[in-house]
Write a protein that holds these residues in place. Structure first.
Motif, PDB file in Angstrom:
ATOM      1  N   THR A  64       0.801  -1.208   0.000  1.00 23.51           N
ATOM      2  CA  THR A  64       0.000   0.000   0.000  1.00 23.51           C
ATOM      3  C   THR A  64       0.831   1.253   0.000  1.00 23.51           C
ATOM      4  N   GLN A  65       2.015   1.083   0.388  1.00 23.45           N
ATOM      5  CA  GLN A  65       2.871   2.246   0.381  1.00 23.45           C
ATOM      6  C   GLN A  65       4.219   1.853  -0.137  1.00 23.45           C
ATOM      7  N   GLN A  66       5.012   2.829  -0.207  1.00 22.82           N
ATOM      8  CA  GLN A  66       6.297   2.547  -0.795  1.00 22.82           C
ATOM      9  C   GLN A  66       7.317   3.507  -0.264  1.00 22.82           C
ATOM     10  N   ARG A  67       8.438   2.979  -0.092  1.00 22.72           N
ATOM     11  CA  ARG A  67       9.576   3.814   0.229  1.00 22.72           C
ATOM     12  C   ARG A  67      10.464   3.878  -0.966  1.00 22.72           C
ATOM     13  N   LEU A  68      10.892   4.982  -1.223  1.00 23.53           N
ATOM     14  CA  LEU A  68      11.845   5.125  -2.295  1.00 23.53           C
ATOM     15  C   LEU A  68      13.036   5.862  -1.763  1.00 23.53           C
ATOM     16  N   ILE A  69      14.078   5.159  -1.756  1.00 22.00           N
ATOM     17  CA  ILE A  69      15.296   5.774  -1.275  1.00 22.00           C
ATOM     18  C   ILE A  69      16.117   6.293  -2.423  1.00 22.00           C
ATOM     19  N   MET A  70      16.231   5.505  -3.356  1.00 23.13           N
ATOM     20  CA  MET A  70      17.083   5.931  -4.443  1.00 23.13           C
ATOM     21  C   MET A  70      16.436   5.559  -5.748  1.00 23.13           C
ATOM     22  N   PRO A  71      16.155   6.494  -6.509  1.00 19.25           N
ATOM     23  CA  PRO A  71      15.564   6.175  -7.797  1.00 19.25           C
ATOM     24  C   PRO A  71      16.600   5.621  -8.731  1.00 19.25           C
ATOM     25  N   LEU A 116      13.369   0.768  -1.628  1.00 21.19           N
ATOM     26  CA  LEU A 116      12.363   0.750  -0.593  1.00 21.19           C
ATOM     27  C   LEU A 116      12.948   0.122   0.648  1.00 21.19           C
ATOM     28  N   PRO A 117      13.169   0.917   1.621  1.00 23.66           N
ATOM     29  CA  PRO A 117      13.806   0.393   2.830  1.00 23.66           C
ATOM     30  C   PRO A 117      12.905  -0.566   3.571  1.00 23.66           C
ATOM     31  N   ASN A 155      13.662   9.024   6.863  1.00 29.55           N
ATOM     32  CA  ASN A 155      13.328   7.624   7.114  1.00 29.55           C
ATOM     33  C   ASN A 155      13.241   6.813   5.838  1.00 29.55           C
ATOM     34  N   GLY A 156      13.545   7.475   4.764  1.00 27.07           N
ATOM     35  CA  GLY A 156      13.498   6.743   3.513  1.00 27.07           C
ATOM     36  C   GLY A 156      12.098   6.467   3.028  1.00 27.07           C
ATOM     37  N   ARG A 159      15.082  13.531  -6.207  1.00 30.33           N
ATOM     38  CA  ARG A 159      15.190  12.781  -4.954  1.00 30.33           C
ATOM     39  C   ARG A 159      16.502  12.005  -4.901  1.00 30.33           C
ATOM     40  N   ALA A 160      16.822  11.437  -6.017  1.00 28.23           N
ATOM     41  CA  ALA A 160      18.072  10.685  -6.046  1.00 28.23           C
ATOM     42  C   ALA A 160      19.262  11.601  -5.812  1.00 28.23           C
ATOM     43  N   LYS A 161      19.180  12.768  -6.389  1.00 27.85           N
ATOM     44  CA  LYS A 161      20.257  13.720  -6.157  1.00 27.85           C
ATOM     45  C   LYS A 161      20.348  14.105  -4.682  1.00 27.85           C
ATOM     46  N   ALA A 162      19.208  14.300  -4.134  1.00 30.40           N
ATOM     47  CA  ALA A 162      19.199  14.672  -2.719  1.00 30.40           C
ATOM     48  C   ALA A 162      19.765  13.554  -1.863  1.00 30.40           C
ATOM     49  N   ILE A 163      19.403  12.362  -2.219  1.00 36.52           N
ATOM     50  CA  ILE A 163      19.936  11.230  -1.456  1.00 36.52           C
ATOM     51  C   ILE A 163      21.445  11.165  -1.599  1.00 36.52           C
TER      52      ILE A 163
END
Length: 787
Positions: free
Chosen positions: A474-481, A513-514, A582-583, A604-608
């Motif tokens: 139902t949800q998703q974490r995206l840490i690094m695209p 996704l962590p 929190n990713g 987002r990836a740049k920010a990460i």
DNA sequence: GAGTTTGAAACT
DNA sequence: CAGTTTCAAACTC
């Protein structure tokens, strides 16, 4: 898809998980003779894309042998196609076993750990020995196609006659290019999808040019390309290649780490019964699937006929010794699921890769629930289990500089949606790896084009027929695209544990996704990290280890609604944002101009990347796990409180309900064991919590009692033939009652009664009516009311 | 709910 | 690395 527990990750041997020893398949061979076996990924080097294929054609040598056929190619061999080379001096042995039977397995087995790194100086890249076994093993006689992408594709090969036909349809071929590149071609599955094993291309260099130094410097690559019978080797396929690399640290100074790159030319269509095979080894992942397999069980399969969201969990922590990847098989109506497991056994190195392939012909009962890749763990192997929500059409490993982990680019295949009869090679270079939804009939989505906020609406159906763990994401974490931007390659080691990869949007191939996110959503379906109990047991998968998240157990926080952020200026791309830190994706937050979503994967990836550059441990939990539990938990950095006395939630230690430690730099700290202020606060907090719990319990109890009362009375009335009195107040009853009341009013008027008396008469009559109605309840369905 | 306080994160 | 600024959460009123 759920996530691998970091504890398990930590058990993975370094030689496996150390990404320094893993080289992208598309990375050109190192030119420096001094280069060691380890790759030196650079931030400037772009992440290999599916389209990144060798530009130089290479000669292929075919080699077939008796079962188990072992094909070996000397690097110096420039024999054109057709020549068979069986050199047993290979350092690495790749055993591929294919069969249409579910029990078939594909095995990668390096001869020995030492041989992985030992290379004959004269050889350019191929001291590795590849053994291809297809069931009963067949001689290579099938025609193959040498593509311009350094890949050889064997078209569908007729099944071998005889009783062993079912298991011997695979065909293997080894070819060697002039550049010293070696290809192993085999067919897997009943439909005879060939698998192409591609050794590392040497670019424009010829075999003679490559010297020993280069051979040492360059890791050996094996690309395995599986192509359905209808597939063709082409640029298109090159774009859709799924590559997986498994690198082994060079132990000595000989050959570089050997990489097994399994690429897949995605076939289109599930319209036909032919099997489309996609083998993915993302360092540890192999995935195959049939487009016609129903998603009844968890399988390492993918729907080639439709692009679907795929998610693979890659834990940034230490890798477990065993990684199990399971992708949900696509559901194709009227097609029994058939699986063919292709174990890749690298026993000598403790590496085991189980590759499961679903074919269109075998029944679902043969389906193996999981697809496993065992890496390194000679002893008690640990398992990583990956459950892509949907079958990935493309998976590509991404090497992150300095990272000990593989990232996998999951690219939804752009498959031809209409024709499944591609009998001739397609050289459609215009095909891109951009995900797209092809088959809309299936409950699948292309995650990359769906914002995170909408993912819950397009979640694939969980496949739990066999008790597997897949649940609805139902949800998703995206840490690094997944972006091809070379600069966006964070140190994955420091990503939140249990990071999961999911397809990205646009040009983004994946999202990370962590694990916390996954565990937060107990119903999620992405990644499950199986415990060491075994990958095949659903319980083992379900009982995934949960990591403390900033001092809080993720299990405890799993059902806790995440606190929405209110970021206004940071675009939720700074660590100010708790979601980002929190990713997690921002979801149902109050933030403005939020970029913490799939729609802004690049940013987002740049920010990460920026965060990781500043602090490689930025995404690691700040509250380390203590030795003996919570009492030993401590803040990794310590707080720096000045005014709060570390007794307010400003203090990260206090917020995490831990006491300050020597690592803290706080002033006037009162957050220590013997602090009376702290004790007082704790007591107050406990009292408040007790009150809340009591109130909650009271509410719950009341609700329960009301519910019980309703459930108890309703059936009694209905089942007993009686009805609640009010149910008898029908229109007719009401009319009669009103007539009765009017009659009383008329009588009072006729008798010239005072108004008060009239009202009383009316009320008394109304009471009598009610009593009659009540008394009639349960006696008859048509109560009679007489004035 | 607005304003203030606080400390981590980011920046210089 | 230290000082400063920015930022969003925590807190207060």
């Amino acid at each position: 898809m759920d996530v691998v527990s970091p504890e398990l990750n930590s058990l993975l041997p370094d030689e496996i998980m150390d990404t320094e020893a893993i080289i992208m398949d598309d990375d050109p061979p190192s030119e420096s003779p001094a280069a060691s076996g380890q790759s030196q990924p650079s931030d400037d080097s772009p992440v290999p894309m599916e389209t990144d294929v060798p530009a130089v054609p290479e000669i292929v040598s075919l080699c077939s042998d008796a079962p188990p056929t072992q094909l070996t190619q000397a690097g110096t061999t420039s024999t054109p196609t057709g020549s068979t080379l069986c050199n047993t001096t290979s350092a690495t042995q790749l055993l591929l076993t294919s069969s249409t039977v579910s029990s078939s397995s594909l095995t990668l087995r390096p001869a020995t750990a030492s041989t992985l790194t030992s290379t004959t100086p004269k050889t350019t890249s191929s001291l590795s020995r590849v053994s291809l076994t297809s069931g009963g093993l067949q001689k290579l006689s099938a025609p193959f196609t040498l593509s311009a992408n350094h890949q050889i594709i064997l078209n569908k090969v007729a099944s071998s006659p005889g009783a062993d036909t079912a298991r011997s349809q695979g065909t293997t071929t080894t070819t060697t290019t002039p550049g010293g590149q070696q290809f192993m071609v085999t067919t897997i599955g009943k439909s005879g999808q060939p698998i192409v094993l591609q050794l590392p291309h040497t670019g424009s260099k010829s075999a003679s040019v490559q010297g020993l130094g280069e051979a040492k410097a360059n890791p050996q690559h094996f690309k395995v390309v599986t192509v359905s019978s209808a597939s063709q080797v082409s640029t298109l396929q090159a774009q859709q290649l799924k590559t997986v690399q498994i690198a082994k640290k060079t132990q000595v100074s000989s050959a570089g780490p050997i990489k097994f790159v399994f690429t897949k030319a995605v076939n289109n269509k599930g319209l036909t019964a032919q099997t489309s095979v996609s083998n993915v080894i993302t360092g540890r992942v192999l995935s195959t699937s049939s487009p016609v397999t129903p998603p009844r069980t968890i399988t390492l399969s993918e729907t080639l006929g439709s692009s679907s969201s795929s998610k693979i969990a890659i834990s940034p922590l230490k890798s477990p010794s065993k990684l199990t990847v399971v992708s949900v098989a696509s559901q194709v109506p009227n097609s029994p699921q058939k699986s063919v497991s292709l174990p890749l056994n690298m026993a000598h190195l403790g590496h085991q890769i189980l590759l499961q392939q679903s074919t269109a012909t075998s029944p679902a009962k043969t389906m193996k629930p999981v697809q496993t890749v065992t890496v390194g763990g000679v002893g008690a192997p640990q398992f990583k289990t990956i459950f892509p929500l949907s079958t990935p059409s493309n998976v590509q490993q991404i090497q992150v500089p300095g990272s000990r982990f593989h990232y996998v680019r999951l690219v939804t295949a752009t498959t031809g949606s209409s024709t499944g009869h591609a009998s001739s090679p397609i050289t459609n270079s215009s095909m891109t790896a951009k995900p797209m939804v092809v088959n809309t009939t299936q409950v699948r989505m292309s995650v990359p084009i769906v914002p995170a906020q909408t993912m819950k609406q397009v979640v694939p159906k969980p496949l739990t027929s066999s008790g597997q763990v897949l649940t609805t994401q139902t949800q998703q974490r995206l840490i690094m695209p997944a972006t091809s931007l070379p600069q966006i390659q964070p140190n994955l080691t420091n990503l939140p544990p249990g990071t999961m990869l999911a397809p990205g949007s646009g040009n983004m191939g994946y999202a990370v996704l962590p694990a916390q996110y996954i565990t937060q959503l107990q119903q999620s379906a992405y990644v499950t990290l199986a415990s060491s109990s075994g990958f095949s047991t659903p319980t083992g998968i379900q009982t995934q280890a949960r990591l403390p998240l900033n001092g809080l157990s993720t299990s405890g926080a799993a059902f806790r609604p995440r606190k929405p952020c209110n970021c206004t200026k940071s675009q939720c791309l700074k660590l100010y944002c708790d979601c980002f830190a929190n990713g997690e994706f921002c979801q149902n937050c109050n933030c403005t101009n939020c970029f913490n979503n799939l729609e802004h994967e690049t940013d987002r990836a740049k920010a990460i990347k920026a965060c990781l550059d500043r602090n490689p441990e930025a995404f690691k939990p700040k509250i380390g796990k203590g030795k003996e539990g919570e009492s030993d938990r401590r803040h990794s950095k310590g707080c720096n409180c000045k005014r709060s006395g570390c007794l307010k939630n400003y203090c990260e230690c206090y917020e995490a309900k831990i006491m300050c430690s020597s690592t803290c730099k706080c002033v006037g700290c009162k957050n220590f064991e013997e602090s009376p202020e702290r004790k007082t606060l704790m007591h107050l907090a406990d009292a408040a919590e007790v009150r809340v719990q009591q109130q909650t319990a009271a509410k719950t109890k009341l609700s329960s009692q009301i519910s019980d009362l309703l459930t108890r009375t309703t059936p009694a009335i209905t089942s007993g033939g009686g009805r609640m009195p009010y149910t008898f107040v029908t229109k007719e009853v009401a009319e009669v009652t009103c007539e009765c009341l009017l009659e009383q009013a008329e009588q009072a008027e006729l008798n010239q009664q005072p108004q008060a008396t009239a009202e009383r008469m009316i009320l008394e009559e109304f009471g009598r009516c009610l009593m009659r109605i009540i008394s009639s309840a349960g006696k008859t369905d048509c109560p009679s009311i007489n004035c």
